[in-house]
Enzyme design. Structure first.
Site, PDB file in Angstrom:
ATOM      1  N   LYS A   1      57.798 -35.089 -19.902  1.00 40.85           N
ATOM      2  CA  LYS A   1      57.255 -33.758 -19.579  1.00 40.85           C
ATOM      3  C   LYS A   1      57.079 -32.939 -20.863  1.00 40.85           C
ATOM      4  CE  LYS A   1      59.029 -29.672 -18.639  1.00 40.85           C
ATOM      5  NZ  LYS A   1      58.039 -28.723 -19.151  1.00 40.85           N
TER       6      LYS A   1
ATOM      7  N   GLU B   1      69.264 -18.272 -33.734  1.00 43.90           N
ATOM      8  CA  GLU B   1      67.977 -18.903 -34.039  1.00 43.90           C
ATOM      9  C   GLU B   1      66.845 -17.986 -33.565  1.00 43.90           C
ATOM     10  OE1 GLU B   1      66.769 -22.361 -31.704  1.00 43.90           O
ATOM     11  OE2 GLU B   1      66.187 -23.335 -33.565  1.00 43.90           O
TER      12      GLU B   1
ATOM     13  N   GLY C   1      69.849 -27.260 -23.327  1.00 43.41           N
ATOM     14  CA  GLY C   1      70.643 -28.466 -23.614  1.00 43.41           C
ATOM     15  C   GLY C   1      71.985 -28.427 -22.907  1.00 43.41           C
TER      16      GLY C   1
ATOM     17  N   CYS D   1      62.773 -26.559 -35.571  1.00 38.22           N
ATOM     18  CA  CYS D   1      64.203 -26.547 -35.257  1.00 38.22           C
ATOM     19  C   CYS D   1      65.060 -26.614 -36.510  1.00 38.22           C
ATOM     20  CB  CYS D   1      64.531 -27.714 -34.353  1.00 38.22           C
ATOM     21  SG  CYS D   1      63.900 -29.265 -35.021  1.00 38.22           S
TER      22      CYS D   1
ATOM     23  N   GLY E   1      64.872 -29.339 -27.336  1.00 43.11           N
ATOM     24  CA  GLY E   1      64.598 -27.966 -26.931  1.00 43.11           C
ATOM     25  C   GLY E   1      65.741 -27.070 -27.350  1.00 43.11           C
ATOM     26  N   SER E   2      65.914 -25.992 -26.606  1.00 41.00           N
ATOM     27  CA  SER E   2      66.906 -24.987 -26.992  1.00 41.00           C
ATOM     28  C   SER E   2      68.327 -25.425 -26.643  1.00 41.00           C
ATOM     29  CB  SER E   2      66.588 -23.671 -26.282  1.00 41.00           C
ATOM     30  OG  SER E   2      66.652 -23.875 -24.894  1.00 41.00           O
TER      31      SER E   2
ATOM     32  N   GLU F   1      68.435 -32.982 -28.690  1.00 38.76           N
ATOM     33  CA  GLU F   1      68.069 -32.444 -30.015  1.00 38.76           C
ATOM     34  C   GLU F   1      67.841 -30.955 -29.817  1.00 38.76           C
ATOM     35  OE1 GLU F   1      68.050 -34.200 -32.706  1.00 38.76           O
ATOM     36  OE2 GLU F   1      67.845 -36.262 -32.022  1.00 38.76           O
TER      37      GLU F   1
HETATM   38  P1  NAP Z   1      63.344 -24.871 -24.165  1.00 37.26           P
HETATM   39  O1  NAP Z   1      63.070 -23.602 -23.517  1.00 37.26           O
HETATM   40  O2  NAP Z   1      64.719 -25.400 -24.149  1.00 37.26           O
HETATM   41  O3  NAP Z   1      62.333 -25.926 -23.537  1.00 37.26           O
HETATM   42  C1  NAP Z   1      62.298 -27.277 -23.911  1.00 37.26           C
HETATM   43  C2  NAP Z   1      61.738 -28.088 -22.767  1.00 37.26           C
HETATM   44  O4  NAP Z   1      62.647 -28.059 -21.657  1.00 37.26           O
HETATM   45  C3  NAP Z   1      60.419 -27.565 -22.224  1.00 37.26           C
HETATM   46  O5  NAP Z   1      59.633 -28.656 -21.813  1.00 37.26           O
HETATM   47  C4  NAP Z   1      60.887 -26.738 -21.029  1.00 37.26           C
HETATM   48  O6  NAP Z   1      59.881 -26.520 -20.079  1.00 37.26           O
HETATM   49  C5  NAP Z   1      62.004 -27.586 -20.492  1.00 37.26           C
HETATM   50  N1  NAP Z   1      62.990 -26.889 -19.677  1.00 37.26           N
HETATM   51  C6  NAP Z   1      63.212 -25.555 -19.542  1.00 37.26           C
HETATM   52  N2  NAP Z   1      64.247 -25.316 -18.700  1.00 37.26           N
HETATM   53  C7  NAP Z   1      64.689 -26.532 -18.303  1.00 37.26           C
HETATM   54  C8  NAP Z   1      65.753 -26.964 -17.447  1.00 37.26           C
HETATM   55  N3  NAP Z   1      66.568 -26.104 -16.839  1.00 37.26           N
HETATM   56  N4  NAP Z   1      65.940 -28.291 -17.261  1.00 37.26           N
HETATM   57  C9  NAP Z   1      65.153 -29.191 -17.894  1.00 37.26           C
HETATM   58  N5  NAP Z   1      64.130 -28.845 -18.701  1.00 37.26           N
HETATM   59  C10 NAP Z   1      63.907 -27.531 -18.918  1.00 37.26           C
HETATM   60  O7  NAP Z   1      62.949 -24.857 -25.700  1.00 37.26           O
HETATM   61  P2  NAP Z   1      61.570 -24.365 -26.304  1.00 37.26           P
HETATM   62  O8  NAP Z   1      61.595 -22.895 -26.305  1.00 37.26           O
HETATM   63  O9  NAP Z   1      60.438 -25.064 -25.659  1.00 37.26           O
HETATM   64  O10 NAP Z   1      61.665 -24.950 -27.777  1.00 37.26           O
HETATM   65  C11 NAP Z   1      62.292 -24.293 -28.802  1.00 37.26           C
HETATM   66  C12 NAP Z   1      63.675 -24.871 -29.033  1.00 37.26           C
HETATM   67  O11 NAP Z   1      63.612 -26.264 -29.291  1.00 37.26           O
HETATM   68  C13 NAP Z   1      64.341 -24.290 -30.245  1.00 37.26           C
HETATM   69  O12 NAP Z   1      65.647 -23.923 -29.934  1.00 37.26           O
HETATM   70  C14 NAP Z   1      64.323 -25.425 -31.262  1.00 37.26           C
HETATM   71  O13 NAP Z   1      65.317 -25.350 -32.222  1.00 37.26           O
HETATM   72  C15 NAP Z   1      64.428 -26.603 -30.395  1.00 37.26           C
HETATM   73  N6  NAP Z   1      63.918 -27.806 -31.060  1.00 37.26           N
HETATM   74  C16 NAP Z   1      64.826 -28.733 -31.487  1.00 37.26           C
HETATM   75  C17 NAP Z   1      64.398 -29.868 -32.127  1.00 37.26           C
HETATM   76  C18 NAP Z   1      65.372 -30.893 -32.607  1.00 37.26           C
HETATM   77  O14 NAP Z   1      64.956 -31.996 -32.892  1.00 37.26           O
HETATM   78  N7  NAP Z   1      66.635 -30.580 -32.689  1.00 37.26           N
HETATM   79  C19 NAP Z   1      63.021 -30.088 -32.319  1.00 37.26           C
HETATM   80  C20 NAP Z   1      62.131 -29.124 -31.871  1.00 37.26           C
HETATM   81  C21 NAP Z   1      62.603 -27.981 -31.222  1.00 37.26           C
HETATM   82  P3  NAP Z   1      58.941 -25.210 -20.246  1.00 37.26           P
HETATM   83  O15 NAP Z   1      58.151 -25.366 -21.477  1.00 37.26           O
HETATM   84  O16 NAP Z   1      58.074 -25.235 -19.076  1.00 37.26           O
HETATM   85  O17 NAP Z   1      59.871 -24.044 -20.254  1.00 37.26           O
END
Ligand code: NAP
Ligand code: MG
Length: 491
Positions: A196, A401, A253, A304, A248-249, A270
């Site tokens: 997804k 962050e 996580g 990230c 993701g966040s 991650e």
């Molecule tokens: P996010 O809000 O955590 O979303 C990540 C993904 O999870 C999206 O596809 C999101 O869908 C989905 N999601 C949201 N709520 C969920 C739930 N309850 N259960 C399962 N999936 C769910 O993060 P983001 O705002 O898209 O991305 C930014 C974050 O990603 C930052 O914190 C960044 O540091 C982190 N990141 C980490 C890495 C790494 O390798 N460590 C790499 C890139 C980014 P929707 O888009 O529809 O909300």
């Protein structure tokens, strides 16, 4: 990264001006509406619901995409299970490798189209998607294709076995690249997947679905379903999933970690970061300043592992901050399609709001804020490169962050103080050290609790290198051999 600039006129009072160098968008084709990619074909969502994805640089609708509900997730998981049991896990590993090579080659052939769509859907500068995202995505498929028939050599004295069906959930900052990070090792190990993409950046994932069709992968080996957080949660909760791979966040996580606790789903997470870039007084200062710019301002700070904190040795702090401010004035914020652009559009209105709230908060907390001047387009979501000085460890702009082009600067006197400050965070994804002395690099590298430490450079990636976090930055590693082992049972 190439950074060719075409100067046509020098305005001595203020700044350089550049002739626009826009990338053409004529060669891409986007459908008005994208269905779910399940079992090798595009199918309408059972919910009948679609949502729009927009271009954050001009707020125009690019396409509408399907919202997968729980019934659609179930259908995708069943397709993946069928493909796993009947085809993919039984296929000779060398044959699996051929399919993965094919995906890599088609991405390369269609690189320009992928780069343009990535920039249109996500807002990142075309230079970035063209030179970083797309080539690295292809490189990941090439790299893992090579491992498909060599797993016994990768893990001697073990019997590597695939896990089954992997549920993969990715963010919006590197949409195609994160899809590649997830899909390539999973397939090489003999797993099938349900992926997804993020809500705001689904289009390159849907284009990847077309590539997977063109590569003739057996139906159901890769399923790509669009939707929001609730779709992600349905994947996490589905009984037919054997492994969750999430990027993701940290907040989401933690939700996922709680959801899988007690069960036997494997998982890798991650998550977020708040990396420190440490500049010692013996560093090549101009190079370090350029490195800091690359670490936090390029790609709008939507990284990230961005170097969102700068720790600079007191004796060179004034020089570094002055040079950084001068360099910030030359950064071009604007049209992601223009090859001159350094900082593109913020990914969404919601993310811009979040960044702006931090800008306000930092000032309220008493920090001094500096923003580079310059105009930004009227439509779209923009944030000029921003510095906070006069901050301490307790400031929220230092601790949390922000995920935008915002840098918090602190000073230090000794190596130990730098290390203590760098480690004083809940995160531990990455870090940077700038110095002339190899011994200092080793000392700092060993003491910083983070998954990757760059020395005299920043944000360098390679598929052979493992990547992942300490502390609240994640669980497990992706990339390299570590990335393979995350998709295998190694007993
Ligand atoms: P996010 O809000 O955590 O979303 C990540 C993904 O999870 C999206 O596809 C999101 O869908 C989905 N999601 C949201 N709520 C969920 C739930 N309850 N259960 C399962 N999936 C769910 O993060 P983001 O705002 O898209 O991305 C930014 C974050 O990603 C930052 O914190 C960044 O540091 C982190 N990141 C980490 C890495 C790494 O390798 N460590 C790499 C890139 C980014 P929707 O888009 O529809 O909300
Ligand atoms: Mg979009």
């Amino acid at each position: 990264m190439s950074n060719v600039k075409h100067a046509i006129k020098l305005n001595y009072d203020t700044e350089w001006e550049y002739a626009p160098a826009p990338e053409s968008t004529d060669h891409i084709s986007l459908k008005d509406r994208y269905d779910l990619f399940i079992g090798g074909e595009f199918v309408a969502p059972k919910s009948g619901v679609y949502f729009d994805t927009i271009n954050p640089a001009n707020e125009k609708i690019l396409a509408s995409v399907a919202q997968a509900g729980a019934a659609d997730v179930d259908r995708a998981v069943k397709a993946a299970r069928g493909a796993y049991e009947n085809v993919w896990s039984k296929m000779k590993p060398a044959e699996r490798g051929k399919f993965i090579y094919r995906i890599a080659r088609i991405i390369q052939e269609r690189a320009r189209e992928f780069a343009v769509i990535e920039s249109m859907d996500g807002g990142k500068p075309i230079r970035e998607s063209r030179d970083v995202d797309v080539p690295l995505a292809a490189a990941h498929f090439f790299y893992y294709a090579g491992w498909a028939d060599k797993l016994d050599y990768a893990f001697p004295h073990k019997t590597p076995k695939p896990l089954g069906v992997a549920g993969q959930i990715i963010p919006w900052n590197f949409p195609l690249l994160m899809a590649a990070w997830k899909i390539a090792p999973a397939l090489a190990c003999g797993n099938t997947v349900v992926l997804k993409p993020a809500e705001t950046t689904p289009l390159t994932a849907m284009k990847l679905a077309e590539v997977i069709q063109a590569a003739d992968l057996p139906p159901g080996v890769v399923n790509i379903i669009t939707g929001d957080g609730s779709t992600g949660a349905s994947i996490v909760d589905h009984d037919g999933i054997d492994k969750i791979a999430f990027t993701g966040s940290t907040d989401v996580g933690k939700i996922i970690q709680r959801a899988v606790a007690g069960g036997d789903k494997k998982y890798t997470l991650e998550l977020g970061g708040k990396a420190a870039n440490i500049i010692f007084d013996d560093a090549p200062i101009d190079q370090a300043v350029e490195g800091v710019v690359n670490a936090i301002f390029f790609n709008q700070g939507h990284v990230c592992c961005a170097g969102s904190r700068l720790l600079v040795q007191e004796s060179v702090a004034e020089e570094v901050v002055t040079k950084l401010k001068e360099r910030m004035q030359t950064l071009i914020v604007g049209d992601p399609m223009d090859k001159n652009t350094d900082i593109g559009a913020i990914n969404s209105a919601a993310q811009l709001e979040r960044i702006n709230a931090y800008l306000e908060l930092g000032q309220k907390e008493g920090a001094a804020m500096y923003q580079a001047g310059g105009k930004t387009p009227k439509k779209g979501y923009w944030c000029r490169p921003t510095l906070f000085t006069d901050v301490s460890q307790s400031h929220r702009v230092v601790r949390e962050e922000i995920f935008g082009p915002v840098l918090a600067i602190q000073t230090f006197r000794t190596l130990d103080e730098a290390v203590t400050k760098a480690n004083n965070t809940q995160y531990g994804l990455s870090g940077g050290v700038w110095t002339d002395k190899g011994a200092k690099i080793f000392k700092v590298g060993q003491k910083i609790r983070a998954g990757v430490i760059w020395a005299n450079t920043f944000n360098k990636f390679d598929p052979t290198s493992p990547f992942g976090g300490y502390k609240e930055s994640g669980v497990g590693r992706e990339g390299g051999l570590h990335g393979l082992s995350a998709y295998l049972n190694l007993h």
